[in-house]
Design an enzyme around this catalytic site. Structure first.
Site, PDB file in Angstrom:
ATOM      1  N   ASN A  77     -42.926 -18.966 -16.971  1.00  0.00           N
ATOM      2  CA  ASN A  77     -42.416 -18.820 -18.225  1.00  0.00           C
ATOM      3  C   ASN A  77     -41.047 -18.551 -18.344  1.00  0.00           C
ATOM      4  O   ASN A  77     -40.207 -19.101 -19.309  1.00  0.00           O
ATOM      5  CB  ASN A  77     -43.047 -17.586 -19.027  1.00  0.00           C
ATOM      6  CG  ASN A  77     -42.773 -16.048 -18.364  1.00  0.00           C
ATOM      7  OD1 ASN A  77     -42.823 -16.218 -16.981  1.00  0.00           O
ATOM      8  ND2 ASN A  77     -43.141 -15.261 -19.132  1.00  0.00           N
TER       9      ASN A  77
ATOM     10  N   GLU B 132     -45.064  -7.287 -11.276  1.00  0.00           N
ATOM     11  CA  GLU B 132     -44.843  -7.227 -12.573  1.00  0.00           C
ATOM     12  C   GLU B 132     -45.890  -8.205 -13.551  1.00  0.00           C
ATOM     13  O   GLU B 132     -45.759  -9.450 -13.196  1.00  0.00           O
ATOM     14  CB  GLU B 132     -43.496  -7.821 -12.805  1.00  0.00           C
ATOM     15  CG  GLU B 132     -42.476  -7.332 -12.327  1.00  0.00           C
ATOM     16  CD  GLU B 132     -42.222  -5.778 -12.796  1.00  0.00           C
ATOM     17  OE1 GLU B 132     -42.771  -5.697 -14.120  1.00  0.00           O
ATOM     18  OE2 GLU B 132     -41.599  -4.901 -12.322  1.00  0.00           O
TER      19      GLU B 132
ATOM     20  N   CYS C 175     -43.797 -11.890 -21.137  1.00  0.00           N
ATOM     21  CA  CYS C 175     -44.750 -10.515 -21.037  1.00  0.00           C
ATOM     22  C   CYS C 175     -44.316  -9.474 -21.956  1.00  0.00           C
ATOM     23  O   CYS C 175     -45.082  -8.679 -22.378  1.00  0.00           O
ATOM     24  CB  CYS C 175     -44.926 -10.213 -19.531  1.00  0.00           C
ATOM     25  SG  CYS C 175     -43.294  -9.994 -18.830  1.00  0.00           S
TER      26      CYS C 175
ATOM     27  N   GLU D 274     -38.302  -2.983 -11.545  1.00  0.00           N
ATOM     28  CA  GLU D 274     -37.328  -3.874 -10.864  1.00  0.00           C
ATOM     29  C   GLU D 274     -36.095  -3.430 -11.593  1.00  0.00           C
ATOM     30  O   GLU D 274     -36.150  -2.651 -12.548  1.00  0.00           O
ATOM     31  CB  GLU D 274     -37.729  -5.255 -11.255  1.00  0.00           C
ATOM     32  CG  GLU D 274     -38.767  -5.755 -10.481  1.00  0.00           C
ATOM     33  CD  GLU D 274     -39.041  -7.256 -10.414  1.00  0.00           C
ATOM     34  OE1 GLU D 274     -38.764  -7.617 -11.556  1.00  0.00           O
ATOM     35  OE2 GLU D 274     -39.558  -7.986  -9.193  1.00  0.00           O
TER      36      GLU D 274
HETATM   37  O1  TXE Z   1     -50.236 -16.937 -13.774  1.00  0.00           O
HETATM   38  P1  TXE Z   1     -50.572 -16.836 -12.435  1.00  0.00           P
HETATM   39  P2  TXE Z   1     -50.192 -18.358 -14.569  1.00  0.00           P
HETATM   40  C1  TXE Z   1     -50.047 -14.296 -17.877  1.00  0.00           C
HETATM   41  C2  TXE Z   1     -50.426 -15.178 -18.884  1.00  0.00           C
HETATM   42  C3  TXE Z   1     -50.861 -16.257 -18.442  1.00  0.00           C
HETATM   43  C4  TXE Z   1     -51.606 -15.795 -17.396  1.00  0.00           C
HETATM   44  C5  TXE Z   1     -51.751 -16.943 -16.262  1.00  0.00           C
HETATM   45  O2  TXE Z   1     -51.348 -14.181 -19.573  1.00  0.00           O
HETATM   46  O3  TXE Z   1     -51.768 -16.730 -19.364  1.00  0.00           O
HETATM   47  O4  TXE Z   1     -50.651 -14.802 -16.728  1.00  0.00           O
HETATM   48  O5  TXE Z   1     -50.565 -17.767 -16.048  1.00  0.00           O
HETATM   49  C6  TXE Z   1     -49.159 -17.846  -7.949  1.00  0.00           C
HETATM   50  N1  TXE Z   1     -52.107 -15.690  -4.544  1.00  0.00           N
HETATM   51  N2  TXE Z   1     -48.658 -14.492 -17.189  1.00  0.00           N
HETATM   52  O6  TXE Z   1     -51.385 -19.148 -14.343  1.00  0.00           O
HETATM   53  O7  TXE Z   1     -51.745 -17.571 -12.003  1.00  0.00           O
HETATM   54  C7  TXE Z   1     -48.967 -19.270  -8.880  1.00  0.00           C
HETATM   55  O8  TXE Z   1     -49.087 -20.100  -8.185  1.00  0.00           O
HETATM   56  C8  TXE Z   1     -50.646 -15.947  -4.497  1.00  0.00           C
HETATM   57  C9  TXE Z   1     -47.799 -13.221 -17.393  1.00  0.00           C
HETATM   58  O9  TXE Z   1     -48.897 -18.928 -14.487  1.00  0.00           O
HETATM   59  O10 TXE Z   1     -50.572 -15.249 -12.358  1.00  0.00           O
HETATM   60  C10 TXE Z   1     -47.739 -18.871  -9.418  1.00  0.00           C
HETATM   61  O11 TXE Z   1     -46.657 -18.928  -8.753  1.00  0.00           O
HETATM   62  N3  TXE Z   1     -50.203 -16.299  -5.576  1.00  0.00           N
HETATM   63  C11 TXE Z   1     -46.618 -13.299 -16.837  1.00  0.00           C
HETATM   64  C12 TXE Z   1     -47.933 -17.188  -9.911  1.00  0.00           C
HETATM   65  O12 TXE Z   1     -48.927 -16.777  -8.758  1.00  0.00           O
HETATM   66  C13 TXE Z   1     -50.851 -16.983  -6.478  1.00  0.00           C
HETATM   67  C14 TXE Z   1     -45.806 -14.592 -16.719  1.00  0.00           C
HETATM   68  C15 TXE Z   1     -48.449 -16.801 -11.063  1.00  0.00           C
HETATM   69  O13 TXE Z   1     -49.374 -17.402 -11.429  1.00  0.00           O
HETATM   70  C16 TXE Z   1     -52.370 -16.722  -6.635  1.00  0.00           C
HETATM   71  C17 TXE Z   1     -46.748 -15.628 -16.654  1.00  0.00           C
HETATM   72  C18 TXE Z   1     -52.805 -16.205  -5.182  1.00  0.00           C
HETATM   73  N4  TXE Z   1     -54.306 -16.030  -5.266  1.00  0.00           N
HETATM   74  C19 TXE Z   1     -48.160 -15.406 -16.985  1.00  0.00           C
HETATM   75  N5  TXE Z   1     -52.788 -17.457  -7.722  1.00  0.00           N
HETATM   76  C20 TXE Z   1     -45.571 -12.020 -16.926  1.00  0.00           C
HETATM   77  N6  TXE Z   1     -46.059 -10.993 -16.704  1.00  0.00           N
HETATM   78  O14 TXE Z   1     -44.495 -12.347 -17.361  1.00  0.00           O
HETATM   79  C21 TXE Z   1     -51.772 -17.786  -8.277  1.00  0.00           C
HETATM   80  N7  TXE Z   1     -50.682 -17.676  -7.551  1.00  0.00           N
END
Ligand code: TXE
Length: 478
Positions: free
Chosen positions: A148, A246, A280, A458
């Site tokens: 995001n 986070e 978020c 953070e």
């Molecule tokens: O996040 P992911 P995604 C929330 C929001 C969104 C949901 C999914 O609700 O719909 O999360 O988004 C890496 N081990 N937020 O799919 O899957 C992945 O490759 C290690 C909130 O993007 O959590 C990416 O680099 N790493 C949020 C990162 O984790 C892993 C902002 C985030 O991916 C992994 C964005 C694993 N097993 C989405 N699986 C906020 N709070 O700011 C995935 N990744």
């Protein structure tokens, strides 16, 4: 364009044969490919970071701060390029990418350069001894970031991590790899010692999870979804890695009868829909006090409907496209669910767009009323341009609703009585609450959530504390 990993000061092709298409969310066009890195690529990145760590960690803080300033200068010289790449890669409006993403990426490096210059150890005197507290690097860090706010969040981790003497391996979201690549180009151009910052592209299951569970990683800093966060915590636990999470949020904007309606509506709309609601911190549950409800709703809907949804590269666009077709389906699913849960869609649907944007991930800003405060749509993170509005009468009722989710990240209170605002803010179980503003950040202040919104903080000294080991030497006097 085919991206490469950045390992030990060199751009390298990954060891596998597989690639990930990088799509433009506003059109669905593929414009680049990112490597689907393998555990072997992760191994070599960690090895490079490990090799570089002793020398880098042994430098004094001032010298490392100068490197952060050089990176900030390099990013600043490519400011407009960062904004347009980020807008293209995420679907967000160019004006937002410029004022938020490009701006903060430069500021993050400068801010932490100054923090590191100011950072000192402590001395605690006892009657017969002196305690000398110093802050040592932790070692090799894994930095994992979401889609995001790609460069904004990556720079927010890289700067304090290397500033405190650690070396790092970054794993940006596979959906938005472009500006992480740009950061590596800047790091390469300024000549940062090789191995201090490394980058592996790839997905979560391959690159992400092998990075987090790797024996030779000492700390993990993760921003992303709550369910991924819990997998990351599990993978990091056996070796007691230092961990910062986070995660998501479901934040309330509490509108009191005595608020200034004009500025409140602007603030609540911004908080609900910035970045298509994909922040978020977004206030996606709006709690409005009885006496002001009807007037608020009328003016709020007018303001929401006046937003321009369209081509992210147009200067006049307020809302762009959602990150992916899959994410759009998730958001649409929640809107359908809201209807089943008894909600009324007051405004929403699909924007009217030119033909060339017809394969993008589009949805209009959506406002739902009539939902119960414990419905799924009102308590789960939707992460899209969808808000629910609820009516309340007493302050205590608003506090109860705001606290009625598994999340505890942020919130805002809108009132003409600052004492009352503070009182309500103090009763909300989140890491951050704003009164009469939103996303107003002093980078020295703590940032982070409670409950399912994460672990750790953070910002300013909290980041420096996480990316270091406080060590005490107690010397007994003669
Ligand atoms: O996040 P992911 P995604 C929330 C929001 C969104 C949901 C999914 O609700 O719909 O999360 O988004 C890496 N081990 N937020 O799919 O899957 C992945 O490759 C290690 C909130 O993007 O959590 C990416 O680099 N790493 C949020 C990162 O984790 C892993 C902002 C985030 O991916 C992994 C964005 C694993 N097993 C989405 N699986 C906020 N709070 O700011 C995935 N990744």
């Amino acid at each position: 364009m085919d991206l490469m990993n950045y390992i030990g000061g060199k751009f390298e092709r990954h060891s596998g044969e597989k690639w990930l298409d990088v799509e433009e969310p506003s059109t669905g066009n593929v414009f680049a490919r990112a490597p689907l890195s393998t555990p072997a690529d992760v191994d070599s990145a960690i090895l490079a970071a490990r090799k570089a760590q002793p020398k880098w960690g042994g430098m004094d803080g001032e010298e490392r701060a100068r490197w952060l300033d050089r990176i900030a200068d390099g990013l600043e010289s490519r400011y407009e390029e960062i904004a347009s790449l980020e807008s293209k890669d995420t679907g967000k409006p160019i004006s937002l990418a410029r004022t938020v993403d490009a701006h903060r990426s430069v500021v993050n490096f400068r801010f932490f350069a100054d923090e590191i210059r100011r950072h000192e150890g402590e001395i605690f005197e006892m009657a017969d001894s002196t305690n000398f507290v110093s802050y040592r690097p932790v070692g090799v860090g894994a930095l994992i970031t979401p889609w995001n706010l790609p460069l904004y969040l990556l720079s927010w981790k890289v700067a304090p991590a290397i500033g405190m003497g650690n070396t790092v391996v970054c794993k940006p979201s596979e959906l938005t790899p472009m500006t992480a690549n740009l950061l590596m180009e800047v790091i390469h151009e300024v000549g940062l010692p090789e191995g201090v910052v490394n980058l592996v592209h790839g997905d979560g299951l391959g690159a992400g999870s092998s990075l987090v569970s790797h024996d030779d990683v000492d700390l993990v800093s993760f921003t992303g979804g709550t369910s991924t966060g819990s997998k990351v915590a599990e993978a990091a636990a056996p070796q007691f890695k230092k961990l910062s999470l986070e995660l998501g949020g479901k934040n309330s904007s509490i509108v009191l009868e005595d608020c200034d309606i004009e500025s409140t509506i602007k603030g609540v709309v911004r908080s609900g829909f910035m970045n298509q609601g994909q922040v978020c911190l977004c206030g996606s549950r709006i709690l409005v006090q009885d006496g002001i409800y009807d007037e608020f709703m009328e003016r709020f809907i007018e303001e929401v409907e006046s937003m321009t949804v369209g081509d992210p590269s147009d200067e006049g666009t307020d809302l762009g496209a959602l990150i992916s077709a899959e994410h759009l389906r998730k958001v649409e699913g929640y809107i359908e669910l809201a209807k089943e849960e008894g909600g009324t869609i007051v405004t929403g649907g699909y924007p009217c767009l030119p033909e060339r944007l017809s394969n993008g991930n589009w949805i209009a800003p959506t406002v739902i009323t009539g939902l119960s405060v414990d419905s799924r749509c009102s308590t789960e993170e939707i992460f899209g341009p969808v808000v629910s509005v609820h009516r309340f009468s007493k302050d205590s009722e608003a506090i109860g609703i705001a606290n009625n989710t598994r999340y505890g990240l942020a919130g805002s209170v809108w009132t003409g009585d600052l004492e009352r605002g503070r009182r309500i803010a103090d009763s909300i179980h989140t890491g951050m609450v704003w009164v009469n503003t939103w996303l107003h950040r002093d980078l020295r202040a703590p940032f982070g959530g409670v409950k399912d919104s994460g672990v750790g903080r953070e910002g300013g000294k909290w980041s420096l504390g996480f990316f270091s080991e406080a060590t005490n030497v107690c010397v007994k006097h003669d």
